[in-house]
Scaffold this motif. Structure first.
Motif, short mmCIF file in Angstrom:
data_model
loop_
_atom_site.label_atom_id
_atom_site.label_comp_id
_atom_site.label_asym_id
_atom_site.label_seq_id
_atom_site.Cartn_x
_atom_site.Cartn_y
_atom_site.Cartn_z
N GLU A 34 26.33 -20.65 20.89
CA GLU A 34 26.89 -21.99 20.76
C GLU A 34 27.84 -22.23 19.63
OE1 GLU A 34 24.48 -25.38 21.44
OE2 GLU A 34 23.96 -24.65 23.47
N GLU A 35 26.96 -21.58 18.33
CA GLU A 35 27.68 -21.34 17.01
C GLU A 35 28.78 -20.28 16.98
OE1 GLU A 35 27.21 -24.05 14.51
OE2 GLU A 35 26.46 -25.03 16.45
N GLY A 36 29.01 -19.58 18.06
CA GLY A 36 29.81 -18.59 17.74
C GLY A 36 29.39 -17.20 17.59
N TYR A 37 28.20 -16.85 17.66
CA TYR A 37 27.57 -15.71 17.29
C TYR A 37 27.11 -15.03 18.89
CZ TYR A 37 26.94 -17.28 12.37
OH TYR A 37 27.24 -17.81 11.25
N SER A 38 27.80 -14.04 19.28
CA SER A 38 27.42 -13.42 20.24
C SER A 38 26.01 -12.69 20.15
CB SER A 38 28.75 -12.63 20.94
OG SER A 38 28.82 -11.35 20.23
N ARG A 39 25.54 -12.25 21.27
CA ARG A 39 24.14 -11.47 21.14
C ARG A 39 24.44 -10.07 20.40
NH1 ARG A 39 19.56 -13.48 25.11
NH2 ARG A 39 20.50 -15.79 25.55
N SER A 40 25.80 -9.64 21.08
CA SER A 40 25.94 -8.30 20.53
C SER A 40 26.29 -8.10 19.04
CB SER A 40 27.15 -7.61 21.16
OG SER A 40 28.32 -8.58 21.11
N ASP A 41 26.66 -9.30 18.38
CA ASP A 41 27.13 -9.39 16.95
C ASP A 41 25.88 -9.46 16.16
OD1 ASP A 41 29.69 -9.32 17.33
OD2 ASP A 41 30.05 -11.47 17.70
N GLY A 96 -2.31 -14.38 15.35
CA GLY A 96 -2.74 -13.50 16.31
C GLY A 96 -1.79 -13.48 17.26
N ARG A 97 -0.49 -13.79 17.11
CA ARG A 97 0.44 -13.89 18.16
C ARG A 97 1.55 -12.55 18.08
NH1 ARG A 97 2.22 -20.06 19.33
NH2 ARG A 97 -0.02 -20.92 18.79
N PRO A 98 2.23 -12.28 19.23
CA PRO A 98 3.39 -11.27 18.71
C PRO A 98 4.37 -11.90 18.50
CG PRO A 98 2.98 -11.84 21.37
CD PRO A 98 1.97 -12.42 20.46
N LEU A 99 5.49 -11.22 17.83
CA LEU A 99 6.92 -11.86 17.70
C LEU A 99 7.65 -11.36 18.95
CD1 LEU A 99 8.05 -10.45 14.43
CD2 LEU A 99 7.49 -12.70 14.83
N GLU A 100 8.36 -12.35 19.18
CA GLU A 100 8.97 -12.38 20.67
C GLU A 100 10.58 -12.95 20.31
OE1 GLU A 100 7.23 -14.89 23.65
OE2 GLU A 100 5.55 -13.46 23.81
N GLU A 101 11.45 -12.41 21.11
CA GLU A 101 12.97 -12.82 21.08
C GLU A 101 12.80 -14.35 21.43
OE1 GLU A 101 16.82 -10.46 21.31
OE2 GLU A 101 16.15 -11.13 23.36
N HIS A 102 13.63 -15.16 20.66
CA HIS A 102 13.29 -16.66 21.15
C HIS A 102 14.80 -17.09 21.81
CE1 HIS A 102 12.87 -20.84 20.70
NE2 HIS A 102 11.82 -20.87 20.37
N GLU A 103 14.69 -17.21 22.96
CA GLU A 103 15.77 -17.40 23.84
C GLU A 103 16.62 -18.93 23.45
OE1 GLU A 103 17.75 -15.88 26.21
OE2 GLU A 103 16.14 -14.16 25.77
N ALA A 104 15.82 -20.14 22.91
CA ALA A 104 16.38 -21.25 22.60
C ALA A 104 17.25 -20.78 21.38
CB ALA A 104 15.46 -22.17 22.67
N ALA A 105 16.73 -20.12 20.29
CA ALA A 105 17.36 -19.63 19.25
C ALA A 105 18.71 -18.90 19.50
CB ALA A 105 16.60 -19.12 18.17
N LEU A 106 18.50 -18.16 20.27
CA LEU A 106 19.81 -17.23 20.66
C LEU A 106 20.78 -17.98 21.25
CD1 LEU A 106 18.06 -13.73 22.08
CD2 LEU A 106 19.65 -14.26 19.96
N ALA A 107 20.33 -19.04 22.34
CA ALA A 107 21.32 -19.79 22.73
C ALA A 107 22.12 -20.59 21.98
CB ALA A 107 20.62 -20.79 24.09
N TRP A 108 21.21 -21.27 20.75
CA TRP A 108 22.07 -22.04 19.74
C TRP A 108 23.09 -21.25 19.00
CZ3 TRP A 108 22.27 -22.21 14.46
CH2 TRP A 108 22.79 -23.58 13.84
N LEU A 109 22.66 -20.13 18.63
CA LEU A 109 23.48 -19.18 17.87
C LEU A 109 24.82 -18.85 18.71
CD1 LEU A 109 20.75 -16.76 16.46
CD2 LEU A 109 22.36 -18.16 14.83
#
Length: 235
Positions: free
Chosen positions: A101-108, A86-99
């Protein structure tokens, strides 16, 4: 600790892909003394995923879900888990930050790559891109075997149980002819007994104490006919 394993994918149900993930997970859990109570495969449908996950999370200590993780049209596992909670899906900031750091820009990144159920802990994908999630005893892992295994190993310590000891005895006799001896070994020792017929019969003895399992296996080996190849090796 008891768990349920849910594998997601139309290709599994169609027989196009062998469900190696379920087998691998069950083996890992057995080593840790964790009891797997259910292994269920569901199609890539949000409603089916939500229904099964919701049922199992009420019955078991943990539910491990694999497959259908990512941003493509048929990757709907996160949607199903979110619906179960019963929860919505949300963009996870910590997951994006880790990605990043691994070389994936948000635009990619494809839109939706880091969408997880609200409040979930992101599980980083060391050999892929799309993150998994852990929330309320539900662990969502990718379906690609290499990604699933690496991600599970990052949370494996969160699953614990009583260590199980195991011995195997092979008998070159019909299973029906072994029934009295299987009953006897079960009564003599604190072990569980399973028999699995094939060219020979594999008898698996298991217990929480090593010595009774070893003694039960020794007792049984002396009382069954071993296959010729094993008899030759023992001589």
């Amino acid at each position: 600790m008891n768990v349920a394993v849910v594998t997601v994918g139309d290709e599994l149900l169609a027989g196009q892909t062998t469900n190696t993930n379920a087998t691998w997970l069950c083996e890992r859990f057995a080593r840790r003394g964790v009891s797997v109570e259910r292994v269920t495969t569901v199609p890539d449908r949000i409603g089916d995923i939500a229904r099964v996950v919701n049922e199992y999370r009420a019955e078991y200590d943990a539910v491990v879900v694999t497959g259908g993780v990512g941003p493509t049209h048929d990757d709907v596992t996160m949607d199903g888990v979110a619906a179960a909670l019963g929860r919505p899906l949300e963009e996870h900031e910590a997951a994006l930050a880790w990605l990043e750091e691994e070389g994936y820009s948000r635009s990619d990144l494809t839109e939706g790559t880091a969408d997880l159920p609200a409040g979930a802990r992101a599980l980083h994908n060391e050999v892929g891109v799309a993150p998994g999630a852990a929330v309320e005893g539900i662990y969502v892992l990718p379906g690609v075997p290499s990604e699933m295994r690496a991600m599970f190993q990052s949370v494996e310590e969160e699953f614990s149980g009583t260590e199980t000891h195991r011995e195997e005895v092979v008998a070159d006799e019909p299973e029906s002819a072994l029934l009295d001896r299987l009953e006897s070994v079960r009564n003599r020792y604190e072990v569980s007994v399973g028999s699995y017929p094939g060219e020979s019969v594999r008898i698996v003895l298991q217990g929480t104490e090593k010595e009774p399992v070893r003694k039960a296996a020794d007792w049984l080996r002396e009382r069954v006919d071993a296959p010729a190849s094993e008899s030759h090796l023992d001589s």
